[in-house]
Every structure is written in structure tokens, then in C-alpha cells.
Design a protein around this motif. Structure first.
Motif, short mmCIF file in Angstrom:
data_model
loop_
_atom_site.label_atom_id
_atom_site.label_comp_id
_atom_site.label_asym_id
_atom_site.label_seq_id
_atom_site.Cartn_x
_atom_site.Cartn_y
_atom_site.Cartn_z
N SER A 275 0.86 -1.19 0.00
CA SER A 275 0.00 0.00 0.00
C SER A 275 0.89 1.24 0.00
N ASP B 131 1.41 4.80 1.88
CA ASP B 131 1.00 5.44 3.13
C ASP B 131 0.52 6.86 2.87
N ASN C 53 4.80 1.00 0.98
CA ASN C 53 4.99 0.22 2.19
C ASN C 53 4.46 -1.18 1.96
N ARG D 212 -2.00 -0.90 12.78
CA ARG D 212 -0.94 -1.13 11.78
C ARG D 212 -0.86 0.04 10.81
N SER E 164 -0.27 0.02 7.71
CA SER E 164 -0.96 -0.29 6.45
C SER E 164 -2.47 -0.08 6.55
N PHE F 39 -4.95 -2.31 -2.44
CA PHE F 39 -3.78 -3.01 -1.92
C PHE F 39 -3.32 -4.04 -2.94
N ALA G 101 -1.69 1.16 -5.49
CA ALA G 101 -0.88 0.47 -4.49
C ALA G 101 0.36 -0.10 -5.18
#
Length: 191
Positions: free
Chosen positions: A21, A23, A29, A54, A56, A66, A108
Motif C-alpha cells: 500500500s 501510506d 509500504n 498497523r 498499512s 492493496f 498500491a
């Protein structure tokens, strides 16, 4: 007689997937996730469950996208590392030398070095308790040509994926070929 172990997350095995993903700052990340799986054939969808704290989690909520990155067994150390540190504090790509690539179908990143990639757009979010489940509609699957069979499908023996066992927190390679699906069971047909 079976021995009761109580209500625990001991379904064996679970995937060893890496979820990609962007951020809130736009940085790529990844995180390792085992609470995942296929959930629908049409439209093709899969799920990933992530805890709210988290790094993510907020990224997926914001971008509604994602990737699922499936590694080969020789990349197990990278997969494990991706689950040990937070992208809030560390650039996991820089540390491991892996290469982020912008997804073509969703907002993503994916990992160039991993052999099989699934790009997903979020179509449903379910709060389940300590985890939130994201249902991702599969928008594309990407594979290195080297892991495809003669019909153009991913060949598990070439990918060499691996799995995670929650009870003992260990990674295992996938075993030998046992036979063809929807064929082995024919031995019990018409008996």
C-alpha cells in the motif's frame, strides 16, 4: 479421540502474503499478513485482515487499494522482516533492496522481485474485533513469465511459495504434488 485445544487461531496453514500500500505521505509500504484468503469466484475477490494500529491499515482505508505479493521460498527472510518492523519507522524497500513498482490497475505498489502479484481494489470493509477485514476485488494478476506453465498459468513448483503456521509461528515450504484436483476424488464416484 481428539484433544481439545480451545478456541485458538490454529487453522493450518495460513498464507505468507505481503500486502502493499501507499501510506499517507505517498511512500510505498509492505506488511506481512497471514489472515488472508480467497473469498469469492465471481467477481474474483480475496480478503486480508489487518489490525487498526498497523501502518498499512490507514493507507488501505484511504486509498481503497492493496496488492498481494506472493514470494518464493528463497525470499522468506524478506517476508518475515516485512512483518517485524513498521513502515512508520523504516523504509522496508531500502533495507531489503526490494523494488517497489506502482500498480497499473490500483493505487498500491507491488514488489518487483516477487513472482506473483495480485492487484485489488477494496469493495467491502468489515470490522471483526481486533482485526478489520478488507475484501479486495482482484483487478489483475501479474506473474513473472518464468513461473508460468505451458498453458500460461502460475506453476506452484516454479513459484515455490511457502506458508505460515500460527501455532508455532513457523514458515514451511509446500510439499510434493499429490494429484490433479477434481480427479483424485473420482475413486469414490459411483461406488
Amino acid at each position: 479421540m481428539k484433544q481439545s485445544l480451545g478456541p485458538k487461531i490454529l487453522a493450518q496453514p495460513t498464507p505468507a502474503w505481503v500486502i502493499g500500500s501507499y501510506d499517507q505521505t505517498g511512500a510505498p509500504n509492505v506488511m506481512t499478513a497471514a489472515w488472508c484468503g480467497v473469498c469469492c469466484s465471481k467477481p474474483p475477490c480475496l480478503t486480508v485482515s489487518i489490525q487498526t494500529p498497523r501502518h498499512s491499515f490507514a493507507a488501505i482505508m484511504e486509498r481503497k487499494a492493496f496488492t498481494v505479493n506472493i514470494a518464493s521460498a528463497h525470499q522468506a527472510a524478506e517476508v518475515d522482516y516485512f512483518g517485524m518492523v513498521s513502515g512508520k519507522n523504516v523504509d522496508k524497500f531500502q533495507t531489503t533492496g526490494m523494488t517497489p513498482v506502482r500498480g497499473e490497475m490500483v493505487d498500491a505498489p507491488y514488489i518487483e522481485e516477487f513472482p506473483l502479484i495480485v492487484e485489488c481494489k477494496v469493495v467491502a470493509v468489515h470490522d471483526l474485533g481486533v482485526h478489520t477485514q478488507f475484501v479486495g476485488q482482484i483487478m489483475d494478476v501479474k506473474a513473472d513469465p518464468s513461473v508460468l506453465d505451458d498453458k500460461g498459468m502460475p506453476d506452484m513448483s516454479k513459484i515455490s511459495p511457502f506458508v505460515f503456521t500460527p501455532g508455532n509461528r513457523a514458515y514451511y515450504g509446500i510439499g510434493a504434488y499429490l494429484g490433479q484436483g477434481f480427479d483424485l476424488g473420482k475413486a469414490f464416484m459411483n461406488t
